[in-house]
Design an enzyme around this catalytic site. Sequence first.
Site, PDB file in Angstrom:
ATOM      1  N   ARG A 183       1.095  -8.290  11.323  1.00  0.00           N
ATOM      2  CA  ARG A 183       2.492  -7.420  11.371  1.00  0.00           C
ATOM      3  C   ARG A 183       3.500  -8.583  11.097  1.00  0.00           C
ATOM      4  O   ARG A 183       4.890  -8.265  10.968  1.00  0.00           O
ATOM      5  CB  ARG A 183       2.566  -6.996  12.553  1.00  0.00           C
ATOM      6  CG  ARG A 183       1.685  -5.781  13.105  1.00  0.00           C
ATOM      7  CD  ARG A 183       1.377  -5.237  12.170  1.00  0.00           C
ATOM      8  NE  ARG A 183       0.229  -5.149  11.373  1.00  0.00           N
ATOM      9  CZ  ARG A 183       0.089  -4.779  10.053  1.00  0.00           C
ATOM     10  NH1 ARG A 183       0.852  -3.737   9.695  1.00  0.00           N
ATOM     11  NH2 ARG A 183      -1.012  -4.972   9.584  1.00  0.00           N
ATOM     12  N   GLN A 189      -8.912  -3.714   8.650  1.00  0.00           N
ATOM     13  CA  GLN A 189      -7.963  -3.096   9.495  1.00  0.00           C
ATOM     14  C   GLN A 189      -8.562  -2.103  10.330  1.00  0.00           C
ATOM     15  O   GLN A 189      -7.845  -1.094  10.716  1.00  0.00           O
ATOM     16  CB  GLN A 189      -6.665  -2.891   9.007  1.00  0.00           C
ATOM     17  CG  GLN A 189      -5.999  -3.813   8.437  1.00  0.00           C
ATOM     18  CD  GLN A 189      -4.510  -3.874   7.967  1.00  0.00           C
ATOM     19  OE1 GLN A 189      -3.542  -3.302   8.488  1.00  0.00           O
ATOM     20  NE2 GLN A 189      -4.288  -4.246   6.698  1.00  0.00           N
ATOM     21  N   LYS A 221       0.841  -1.086   0.026  1.00  0.00           N
ATOM     22  CA  LYS A 221      -0.002   0.037  -0.110  1.00  0.00           C
ATOM     23  C   LYS A 221       0.651   1.342   0.069  1.00  0.00           C
ATOM     24  O   LYS A 221       0.528   2.117  -0.805  1.00  0.00           O
ATOM     25  CB  LYS A 221      -0.994   0.084   1.406  1.00  0.00           C
ATOM     26  CG  LYS A 221      -1.611   1.123   1.613  1.00  0.00           C
ATOM     27  CD  LYS A 221      -2.146   1.358   2.795  1.00  0.00           C
ATOM     28  CE  LYS A 221      -1.302   1.343   3.969  1.00  0.00           C
ATOM     29  NZ  LYS A 221      -1.945   1.721   5.243  1.00  0.00           N
ATOM     30  N   THR A 222       1.673   1.283   0.934  1.00  0.00           N
ATOM     31  CA  THR A 222       2.516   2.336   0.940  1.00  0.00           C
ATOM     32  C   THR A 222       3.464   2.669  -0.342  1.00  0.00           C
ATOM     33  O   THR A 222       3.625   3.851  -0.820  1.00  0.00           O
ATOM     34  CB  THR A 222       3.571   2.255   2.065  1.00  0.00           C
ATOM     35  OG1 THR A 222       2.988   1.994   3.275  1.00  0.00           O
ATOM     36  CG2 THR A 222       4.035   3.504   2.387  1.00  0.00           C
ATOM     37  N   ASP A 224      -4.597   8.173   3.436  1.00  0.00           N
ATOM     38  CA  ASP A 224      -4.209   6.975   3.642  1.00  0.00           C
ATOM     39  C   ASP A 224      -4.957   6.356   4.850  1.00  0.00           C
ATOM     40  O   ASP A 224      -5.715   7.254   5.603  1.00  0.00           O
ATOM     41  CB  ASP A 224      -2.696   6.940   4.296  1.00  0.00           C
ATOM     42  CG  ASP A 224      -2.186   5.696   4.464  1.00  0.00           C
ATOM     43  OD1 ASP A 224      -2.835   4.565   3.867  1.00  0.00           O
ATOM     44  OD2 ASP A 224      -0.874   5.518   4.686  1.00  0.00           O
ATOM     45  N   GLU A 225      -5.116   5.018   5.114  1.00  0.00           N
ATOM     46  CA  GLU A 225      -5.958   4.462   6.231  1.00  0.00           C
ATOM     47  C   GLU A 225      -7.386   5.245   6.430  1.00  0.00           C
ATOM     48  O   GLU A 225      -7.655   5.514   7.461  1.00  0.00           O
ATOM     49  CB  GLU A 225      -5.059   4.921   7.591  1.00  0.00           C
ATOM     50  CG  GLU A 225      -3.633   4.362   7.570  1.00  0.00           C
ATOM     51  CD  GLU A 225      -3.484   2.936   7.945  1.00  0.00           C
ATOM     52  OE1 GLU A 225      -4.224   2.173   7.562  1.00  0.00           O
ATOM     53  OE2 GLU A 225      -2.349   2.678   8.127  1.00  0.00           O
TER      54      GLU A 225
END
Length: 775
Positions: free
Chosen positions: A614, A255, A32-33, A224-225
Amino acid sequence: MEYLNQLNTVQRQAVTETQGPALVIAGAGSGKTRVLTYRIAHLLNNGVYPSSVLSLTFTNKAAREMKERISEIVGAETAKYLWMGTFHSIFSRILRTEAEHIGYSSKFTIYDSSDSKSLLKSIIKELNLDEAVYKVGSVLGRISSAKNNLVTPEAYFANTALQTEDAGMRMPKIVDIYRKYSAKLKFSDAMDFDDLLLNTNILFRDCPQVLADYQKRFKYIMVDEYQDTNFSQYLIVKKLSALHGNVCVVGDDAQSIYSFRGAKIENILNFKNDYPNYQLFKLEQNYRSTQTIVNAANSIIAKNSKQIQKKVFSENEVGEKIKVVGTLTDKEEGFVVSSAIHNNIYTDGFDYSEIAILYRTNAQSRIFEETLRRKEIPYRLYGGLSFYDRKEIKDLLAYYKLIINHRDIEAFKRVINYPVRGIGKTTLDRLIDFSNHANVHVWDVLENIEVTEIGFNKGTVAKLKGFVDIIKSFSEKLETTNAYDLALEVADKTGILKEFFSQKTPENIARYENVQELLNGIKDHEESNRSDDMPIVTLDNYMENVSLLTDLDNEDPEDKNKVTLMTVHSSKGLEFKVVYLVGLEEDLFPSKMSAIMPDDVEEERRLFYVAITRAEVKAHISYAETRYKYGTPTPSRPSRFIKEIDRDFLDIKDDNESGFGGESNFSQFNTGSGPSYGSFKKRNVADNKPKIKVYNDLPLSQRNLKKIDNSVNNNTVTSSGLYNVGQKVNHEKFGRGIIESIEGEDSNIKAKIIFDSSGAKTLLLKFAKLEIIPS
DNA sequence: GTATAAACACTTTTT
DNA sequence: GTGTTTATAC
């Protein structure tokens, strides 16, 4: 465009299709980043001005790292003009510029949550409300959620539904508190966190011209998010993107873990309704984790009802199964995890920095700190009592805030008598009372103290004048002095530094070092912001966003190679080779608070999903059968989430190998029928003397390790069992006495004791350090 | 007005 | 077990 070759098909589309609204659903670890970074770089490479690109992130750290990566592609000279930061930092910057439109000054203070709580507390007192009913935490929660839904005090007053809810919670006066709270914030030229977003909305609503300016400026907007945005943030994005319509939101509904803070998962679920002509990009390949980890995570999240359909998969190696370990006590969990980390380092060859321990609540960190320290494993603790929450730091920052904004009442209250200058509670109360009644700033009262009919005696007036003078003398230097020089001068002349040297206790040394660190931070800020346009970097420039900084923004290079300890929440967006997910117990993870509402359990499940994903190569889950909660041992059962993972991905180890013997602890996983945690019942620890039992159950090899436990054990056991009426005892202060009566339960047992020297006293056995005198 | 110790409260998660 | 508020003595 070399960077495009580093992307898969969907990623590349998400980077190059820059026009119109776009929704990027990004599974955990799906790059994503990278997509976000390249998308912005791609825009810049195609001639878009950096100053017309607005990127909103969830943390400052994410923004900083993204900016760095973009700099590497397009060069720092271009990247530095990008608008990139958290909602809070970007819009506080805009609010400072536009402050006059909404009745604030550009130097408004930002109140952090402890400032907010302190202000609320004083309001609750002022309104003569019962502090036990109106708990500051709940009141702040109500107000915060109102603000995040753009309900102003006036709207709240008009909203009977909300007030009925309040009445249902026995807090009908919340609306009065809210009105007063808002008024006081404004009177103090201060905004709390939620105000930064609410006031941005108010600004855009009331000043169409200002909104139009920013709409024109921000041709491309990235969020983002997005799954963790609240209504207030949602509306800001919607308004700003209305002109150009180039809004790209990135997120993962699986998430979404911040609904307690007002985040609306619906924002991402309903994107299609707000922007019907949108393009959808689904990033489903996970590049981070082994197949086992990805599939285990999928098997959990499948249990949730609300979600966007997607198939996250990994083509990495299958990898090891997730190890599940149950231990008898939380302390043993600490030992097991620390030993495993020791092996990760010395046998498996991992670096400390590749390992993380993740937990649900900050309170769980302590035990791991102890056990890691014992094994000499370096660790870095995030969250909890953050650097900026430390008393010495808050005190000093309060001086800086007051110097910049004399109206900041919370800062004033903090420093008026620190270091001690003989201005006590009585004086302060009278001062605040007076200013409340006269509707004048406390500072204005002080400046005119000699002509005010407040009736302080001469000595008090002189002390107050001294305080005003010293603050004023600092304020005068604000514009002309570099931040560090003034900051140091304040620390010195107010006598704060002297405080630390008065006694060379370890605490004082630590405090002094923390202050040094803060001053170094100010120096850093000064140097990295100095330019030809700005030869002097002032203290108020530094203070502008210091309230928005967190521990994550304070990275110390020395902390590079250390094991990470943090909550699952703060781990969002990070990745580690090895993850220890600890405290997987009912009422802890999922949290007790979530037990009632099914929606809340779904959020806990997403949180669990975040935690597991993670991990890159090794994931390790543990739970304890007994855990200390507020100093008393509490029995616990393994979390339902363990059961929800497809058994094929788990390697379940019970504590037999550490010597407990007997049947497997995990029959419930095999039969899978209902919550029959059978084997736990056998070793039930819920009776009166839990710890003795636990202790005796331990294998010899571990008893030695548990020595610390001993003293604690004895204390609790004696306080519930060994004291009797008529027992002779010795108290370290009151001396010899005899127990007259005992009352209360559990940890609240009180004893009335007649002391030989000082007569009858009633003491809580939990605290009284009593010695039994054998008769 | 200040310094100590006892009593009490508290645990979700954070910009 | 930790941090904060209160009661009490100086």
